[in-house]
Write a protein that holds these residues in place. Structure first.
Motif, short mmCIF file in Angstrom:
data_model
loop_
_atom_site.label_atom_id
_atom_site.label_comp_id
_atom_site.label_asym_id
_atom_site.label_seq_id
_atom_site.Cartn_x
_atom_site.Cartn_y
_atom_site.Cartn_z
N ARG A 106 -17.95 5.64 43.46
CA ARG A 106 -16.55 5.84 43.82
C ARG A 106 -15.63 5.14 42.82
O ARG A 106 -15.83 3.98 42.48
CB ARG A 106 -16.28 5.31 45.23
N VAL B 173 -15.05 6.23 39.69
CA VAL B 173 -15.34 6.60 38.31
C VAL B 173 -15.53 8.11 38.26
O VAL B 173 -15.81 8.75 39.27
CB VAL B 173 -16.59 5.88 37.75
N HIS B 174 -15.37 8.69 37.09
CA HIS B 174 -15.50 10.14 37.00
C HIS B 174 -15.99 10.53 35.62
O HIS B 174 -15.88 9.76 34.65
CB HIS B 174 -14.16 10.83 37.31
N ASP B 175 -16.57 11.72 35.55
CA ASP B 175 -17.02 12.28 34.28
C ASP B 175 -15.83 12.90 33.55
O ASP B 175 -14.96 13.52 34.17
CB ASP B 175 -18.08 13.36 34.51
N ILE B 176 -15.81 12.75 32.24
CA ILE B 176 -14.83 13.43 31.41
C ILE B 176 -15.57 14.58 30.72
O ILE B 176 -16.38 14.35 29.83
CB ILE B 176 -14.20 12.48 30.38
N PRO C 240 -9.10 3.73 44.54
CA PRO C 240 -8.91 4.87 43.65
C PRO C 240 -7.81 5.80 44.14
O PRO C 240 -7.67 6.05 45.33
CB PRO C 240 -10.28 5.58 43.68
N GLU D 9 -5.80 7.88 31.30
CA GLU D 9 -5.86 8.84 32.40
C GLU D 9 -4.46 9.33 32.76
O GLU D 9 -4.26 10.53 33.01
CB GLU D 9 -6.53 8.21 33.62
N GLU E 91 -12.25 18.70 28.71
CA GLU E 91 -11.18 17.71 28.83
C GLU E 91 -11.10 16.81 27.60
O GLU E 91 -10.03 16.24 27.32
CB GLU E 91 -11.43 16.83 30.05
N LYS F 189 -4.73 8.94 42.28
CA LYS F 189 -4.36 9.71 41.11
C LYS F 189 -3.82 8.78 40.03
O LYS F 189 -2.89 8.01 40.26
CB LYS F 189 -3.30 10.75 41.48
N LYS G 249 -24.66 10.93 43.23
CA LYS G 249 -23.30 11.19 42.78
C LYS G 249 -22.75 9.99 42.02
O LYS G 249 -23.31 8.89 42.04
CB LYS G 249 -22.41 11.50 43.98
N THR G 250 -21.62 10.19 41.35
CA THR G 250 -20.98 9.10 40.64
C THR G 250 -20.49 8.04 41.63
O THR G 250 -20.23 8.33 42.79
CB THR G 250 -19.77 9.59 39.83
N GLN H 256 -8.26 4.55 38.43
CA GLN H 256 -9.69 4.59 38.70
C GLN H 256 -10.28 3.19 38.54
O GLN H 256 -9.65 2.28 37.99
CB GLN H 256 -10.39 5.55 37.73
#
Length: 419
Positions: A6, A8-11, A114, A307, A15, A116, A3-4, A119
């Motif tokens: 913690r 960080v996230h995929d765009i 992290p 973000e 999006e 809302k 998994k990614t 990130q």
């Protein structure tokens, strides 16, 4: 399954439309004020950020991603953009081209909790202006920031908050008074503020914990201790903002989280994101160029988090782009004809999505519907034989059979009808 990491996230592709819209709006607005884009490395020597951001800042003490490279140098992923831009200004002798206006876009990295809108890998758009030292430059920069928000259609009630942090002439005496006040209140401060209070008492004013916030409310204000030059600068700024018709609030607690700021500091806050309410922030850093080793040059800048801006965009304002034509090809010969047709349509400036998974006519038409393309082009055995193509308007199901050589003109005519 890996998994990614913690924080960080995929765009995802759906999006990216919003991201591209914000970036394009920034390029258009900033270019209108004479700014040009600059790209700096993602990692720099750790010393750069320690000297620029401040060795006692939370960023340097707790949040930087630092590592030793194979040559033994300490490097850090950039936690913010200004230090790198200043380093580029010095390295490339841009003091010869004042005023120097640049903007940048890209990822930044901080080891934070992290949540809302926050990130560990986050993205910023920022602007930096080198050369002018008067309040006129400050006012124009803030006007540009607010114009960007207006043209981007950012939702929520936005507030421009301003303050003055003074200069070394007036800040040092103020620091003595503030430290005396905080020493008397030391038992009420959080452990972190108690530890760094003597090194940098202004950091206490920026603490978001209680009761530090309540203590900060009663602390002496920097604006009440400004030297005449700084006081004139701040009054000049408010006068320019008034002439521009820009509403603002003076926030005496705003000290910003970076050591390099002096005189003007500002934030744009929103009521739509909860505790993470700042969507843009910046200020003056007239001593930073000299601190890093360049010729003394006044400067001011700001940055905003992408973000958070994505979260603020009005619902439905940015529409995910779809292809103009979805091409259905049934049969081996139809695939050859269809690919040639698709290239002709693309050469004419049209967007075409081709079905590459083969399948029956029914299955391909379902994919055409899911694509949301307004027009579906169909090529099967009959069309290959007759050198034609069927165009279907997906909204009402109307179909037209036209000769292959007239396909481009027919699609253009359909688009005019649909628009």
């Amino acid at each position: 399954m890996i998994k990614t990491v913690r924080g960080v996230h995929d765009i995802l592709p759906e999006e990216m439309t919003t991201w591209h819209y914000l970036e394009a709006t920034a390029r258009r607005v900033f270019s209108g004020y004479g700014y040009r884009e600059l790209r700096t490395p993602i990692f720099e020597k750790s010393e750069l950020f320690a000297r620029a951001v401040g060795a006692t800042s939370d960023i340097v003490e707790k949040e930087m991603y630092s590592f030793a490279d194979r040559g033994g140098d300490s490097l850090s992923l950039r936690p913010e953009g200004t230090a790198s831009v200043v380093r580029a200004f010095i390295n490339n002798s841009m003091h010869r081209l004042l005023p120097w206006r640049v903007f940048y876009m890209g990822p930044m990295f901080r080891y934070e909790r992290p949540q809302k809108g926050r990130q560990r890998q986050f993205h910023q758009i920022g602007c930096e202006l080198f050369g002018p030292e008067g309040p006129l430059a400050d006012a124009e920069l803030m006007a540009m920031v607010m114009r960007f928000f207006a043209e981007a259609g950012v939702a929520g009630n936005l507030t421009l908050e301003i303050n003055s942090l003074g200069c070394p002439v007036c800040r040092d005496p103020y620091r003595v008074q503030l430290l005396a006040f905080l020493t008397a209140e030391q038992e009420r401060l959080c452990g972190n503020c108690q530890n760094r209070m003597a090194r940098n008492p202004l950091r206490v004013l920026d603490c978001k914990k209680e009761p530090c916030g309540e203590v900060a409310q009663r602390a002496p204000h920097m604006r009440d201790h400004l030297c005449p030059v700084c006081a004139d600068h701040f009054s000049g700024l408010t006068a320019h903002l008034d002439r521009l018709g820009l509403s603002y609030q003076i926030n005496p607690r705003m000290v910003r989280g970076l050591d390099y700021y002096n005189r003007t500091a500002f934030e744009v806050t929103t009521d739509a994101l909860g505790s993470q309410n700042a969507v843009a922030a910046g200020g003056r850093y007239d001593g930073l160029v000299a601190e890093i080793g360049g010729q003394s040059t006044p400067a001011i800048g700001f940055a905003m988090g992408l973000e958070r801006l994505v979260l603020l965009l009005e619902e439905g304002r940015v529409v995910d782009p779809v292809a103009t034509v979805y091409l259905v090809m049934v049969g081996e010969e139809a695939q050859g004809v269809g690919l040639s047709l698709a290239e002709r349509l693309r050469s004419a400036g049209l967007s075409v999505e081709t079905n590459l998974a083969e399948g029956s006519m029914k299955a391909q038409m379902k994919r055409a519907g899911r694509s949301k393309a307004p027009i579906t082009a169909i090529v099967a055995d009959r069309e290959v034989t007759e050198k034609t193509v069927v165009f279907k308007q997906m909204a009402d199901g109307t179909q037209h059979t036209v000769a292959l050589e007239g396909a481009v003109d027919h699609v253009r005519s359909l688009l005019q009808t649909l628009s």
